[in-house]
Design a protein around this motif. Sequence first.
Motif, short mmCIF file in Angstrom:
data_model
loop_
_atom_site.label_atom_id
_atom_site.label_comp_id
_atom_site.label_asym_id
_atom_site.label_seq_id
_atom_site.Cartn_x
_atom_site.Cartn_y
_atom_site.Cartn_z
N THR A 163 26.53 92.59 34.38
CA THR A 163 25.83 91.22 34.52
C THR A 163 25.74 90.68 33.19
O THR A 163 25.80 89.40 32.81
N TYR A 164 25.12 91.31 32.04
CA TYR A 164 24.87 90.92 30.72
C TYR A 164 26.10 90.44 30.23
O TYR A 164 25.98 89.31 29.48
N ARG A 165 27.22 91.23 30.45
CA ARG A 165 28.68 90.91 29.57
C ARG A 165 29.09 89.44 30.28
O ARG A 165 29.65 88.57 29.49
N GLN A 166 28.66 89.01 31.66
CA GLN A 166 29.15 87.94 32.15
C GLN A 166 28.29 86.67 31.63
O GLN A 166 29.09 85.80 31.19
N GLU A 167 27.03 87.15 31.34
CA GLU A 167 26.28 85.99 30.63
C GLU A 167 26.83 85.77 29.18
O GLU A 167 26.94 84.67 28.81
N VAL A 168 26.93 86.80 28.43
CA VAL A 168 27.62 86.61 27.09
C VAL A 168 28.85 85.79 27.14
O VAL A 168 28.92 84.81 26.39
N ARG A 169 29.68 85.91 28.11
CA ARG A 169 30.88 85.25 28.38
C ARG A 169 30.55 83.59 28.40
O ARG A 169 31.23 82.86 27.87
N VAL A 170 29.34 83.42 29.08
CA VAL A 170 29.06 81.97 29.35
C VAL A 170 28.58 81.40 28.10
O VAL A 170 28.61 80.19 27.83
N LEU A 171 27.71 82.26 27.23
CA LEU A 171 27.26 81.84 25.96
C LEU A 171 28.23 81.48 25.13
O LEU A 171 28.31 80.45 24.17
N ARG A 172 29.35 82.25 24.92
CA ARG A 172 30.44 81.98 24.12
C ARG A 172 31.19 80.80 24.48
O ARG A 172 31.53 79.88 23.78
N ALA A 173 31.31 80.55 25.83
CA ALA A 173 32.06 79.14 26.50
C ALA A 173 31.24 78.08 26.17
O ALA A 173 31.53 76.99 25.68
N TYR A 174 29.87 78.22 26.14
CA TYR A 174 29.18 77.06 25.73
C TYR A 174 29.20 76.92 24.39
O TYR A 174 29.15 75.52 24.13
N ALA A 175 29.26 78.06 23.34
CA ALA A 175 29.62 77.78 22.12
C ALA A 175 30.82 76.81 21.61
O ALA A 175 30.99 75.98 20.99
N TYR A 176 31.83 77.23 22.52
CA TYR A 176 33.31 76.72 22.27
C TYR A 176 33.08 75.23 22.88
O TYR A 176 33.77 74.13 22.46
N TYR A 177 32.41 75.09 23.98
CA TYR A 177 32.03 73.61 24.59
C TYR A 177 31.47 72.74 23.44
O TYR A 177 31.93 71.49 23.39
N ASN A 178 30.46 73.16 22.70
CA ASN A 178 29.81 72.34 21.67
C ASN A 178 31.03 72.06 20.45
O ASN A 178 31.02 70.88 20.08
N LEU A 179 31.65 72.98 20.06
CA LEU A 179 32.86 72.97 19.19
C LEU A 179 33.50 72.02 19.62
O LEU A 179 34.23 70.96 18.93
N MET A 180 34.21 71.94 20.74
CA MET A 180 35.21 70.87 21.43
C MET A 180 34.83 69.72 21.42
O MET A 180 35.51 68.62 21.26
N ASP A 181 33.15 69.38 21.73
CA ASP A 181 32.84 68.04 21.96
C ASP A 181 32.58 67.70 20.49
O ASP A 181 32.98 66.32 20.46
N LEU A 182 32.00 68.44 19.58
CA LEU A 182 31.57 67.79 18.42
C LEU A 182 32.56 67.89 17.30
O LEU A 182 32.80 66.67 16.44
N PHE A 183 33.66 68.62 17.33
CA PHE A 183 34.68 68.60 16.26
C PHE A 183 36.07 68.46 16.70
O PHE A 183 37.02 68.36 15.64
N GLY A 184 36.07 68.74 18.17
CA GLY A 184 37.37 68.51 18.70
C GLY A 184 38.37 69.63 18.31
O GLY A 184 39.52 69.44 18.82
N LYS A 185 38.10 70.46 17.81
CA LYS A 185 38.91 71.77 17.45
C LYS A 185 37.94 72.86 17.06
O LYS A 185 36.82 72.75 16.57
N ALA A 186 38.52 74.25 17.04
CA ALA A 186 37.69 75.42 16.28
C ALA A 186 38.92 76.64 16.18
O ALA A 186 39.97 76.55 16.98
N PRO A 187 38.38 77.49 15.52
CA PRO A 187 39.01 78.56 15.50
C PRO A 187 38.91 79.51 16.61
O PRO A 187 37.73 79.66 17.08
N PHE A 188 39.92 79.99 17.24
CA PHE A 188 39.80 80.67 18.44
C PHE A 188 39.78 82.08 18.18
O PHE A 188 40.85 82.72 17.84
#
Length: 533
Positions: A163-188
């Motif tokens: 379960t922890y691992r799935q939550e961490v994947r959401v937190l990572r997705a949330y981080a990339y969501y903010n990078l997508m919104d604010l910067f339009g790109k990110a190192p993947f």
Amino acid sequence: MKKFKINALLLLGSLLGLSSCTSDLDVLPKDPTVFLSEDFFAQPGAYKQGLAGVYGNLSLTGTDGSGSSFLTGIDAGTSQFGRCLWYLQDLTTDEVLWSYENDPGTKELQRNIWTASNPVILGMFSRTMAEVAFANEYLRQTTPEKLSGRGVTDATTLSNVATYRQEVRVLRAYAYYNLMDLFGKAPFVTEADPINTAGPQYDRAQLFTFIESELNAVMPDLKAPRTNEYGRLDQAMARMILAKMYLNAEVYIGTDRYNDCVTQCNAIIAGGYTLNSNYLNNFNADNHTSSEMIFTLQSDGVITQNYGPTTVMINGEVGSIEQNGSDLGVGSGGWGGALRLRKQFVQKFDGSEFDNDTRKTIISGTRNIEIADVANRDQGYVLAKYSNKSAAGVPGINTTFVDTDFPLFRLADVYLMYAECSLRGASGASSSQALTYVNALRERANNGSTAANISAGALTLNFILDERAREMHWESHRRQDLIRFGKYTGGSYNWAWKGNGSNGIAISNNLKVFPIPTQSLTSNPNLTQNAGY
């Protein structure tokens, strides 16, 4: 409701340090040689402690008090996730001004004249990429193979770690969501990549696809809404990220996804959340008890001392004239009038229909609504939305660092997203239901009275944009909203000090995304600068 503890468990520098890691973080961690070690995992509760570290990066900056940071080369205050998010999403808009423009980065942000060297922009990019790095390392260290090699066979532990691992994947997705919104790109970079990998540049379309697929993949294995301990995410948090992506999909990928947004909104609403009967109880020292909260950034006056958004806002709300800190649960003078309201936001509450609106916490007194001089803290109205007092009026334990959690996502936002999608033609949305949701917010704002309810004819897109300002101000949504409505750049809607003009001037379209920080470009040759910078 018991909070998920992220205090001593947040061992950012010593437990989650990643070897040199300039590719992932773009700013050097202080201790580049320490990993999540086998000795660490031999401790009782180690896997949950590691999980707390990934969550904790969203609330804290380091391990040695409010002024510490595991990142070097950047100030702790200008790299706190929630504060940076608030600065970029709200300080750059019509909602608020920061009085002390000698504070690094603030003048450029609130006047829309930032460059790639802005320290707050660097703080946001680096802190968010740090979240990606921490998530990746936690996933590397918690694979079934790693658990087996450590002799972990307890069924409960194995289930919890899954379960922890799935939550961490959401937190990572949330981080990339903010990078997508604010910067339009990110190192993947993912856990499949070696540490120190300089990730390839992903654009918005690539990030959108990854985030969407990742959240849908983990959704069935996340806890149901409102069943996890407070402070940890569940299915509703994952659906909120998706709903926000779909609402803004035309901005991100040029494709209408309003029907998908409605689907996510309906699922969230069915999750058991209810509006708090008192609007302001969503913004006080015990707001973790609110039935409206979907996900928050935790704050505690003793355990999680940091200069995050609620500490900044509540101390900053204290007026230079009013000295009203004791009313807000902080020192009487607070930060001496650090925050004031731009005229255009104040005017969103003009009219008798807002005379009894509890969302109108604007203090005018003898003040001039105009802010001709940003440094003059006596000019411009002030706000009293956030408080370091409980619903019962009991002050928080500390008069500087507040107990008030930052409401990252709450139910009222879902109601307004649904209504907007209905107006934008989503086939899955009902216009009558949209009106019901909007009027539910209006009734709550008027203590149950229907006097300020609107008719179906008044429910327009322009109304929604203004109502989002009235309901969601200072909650890190405004920039995104203005961009979606075509009001952020250009000159069709100007506000005080937009574009560095006292009455506001047009700004260029490239400002819809922030520049990639200069340091980040240097550390990863795969990154390219956004157009116009």
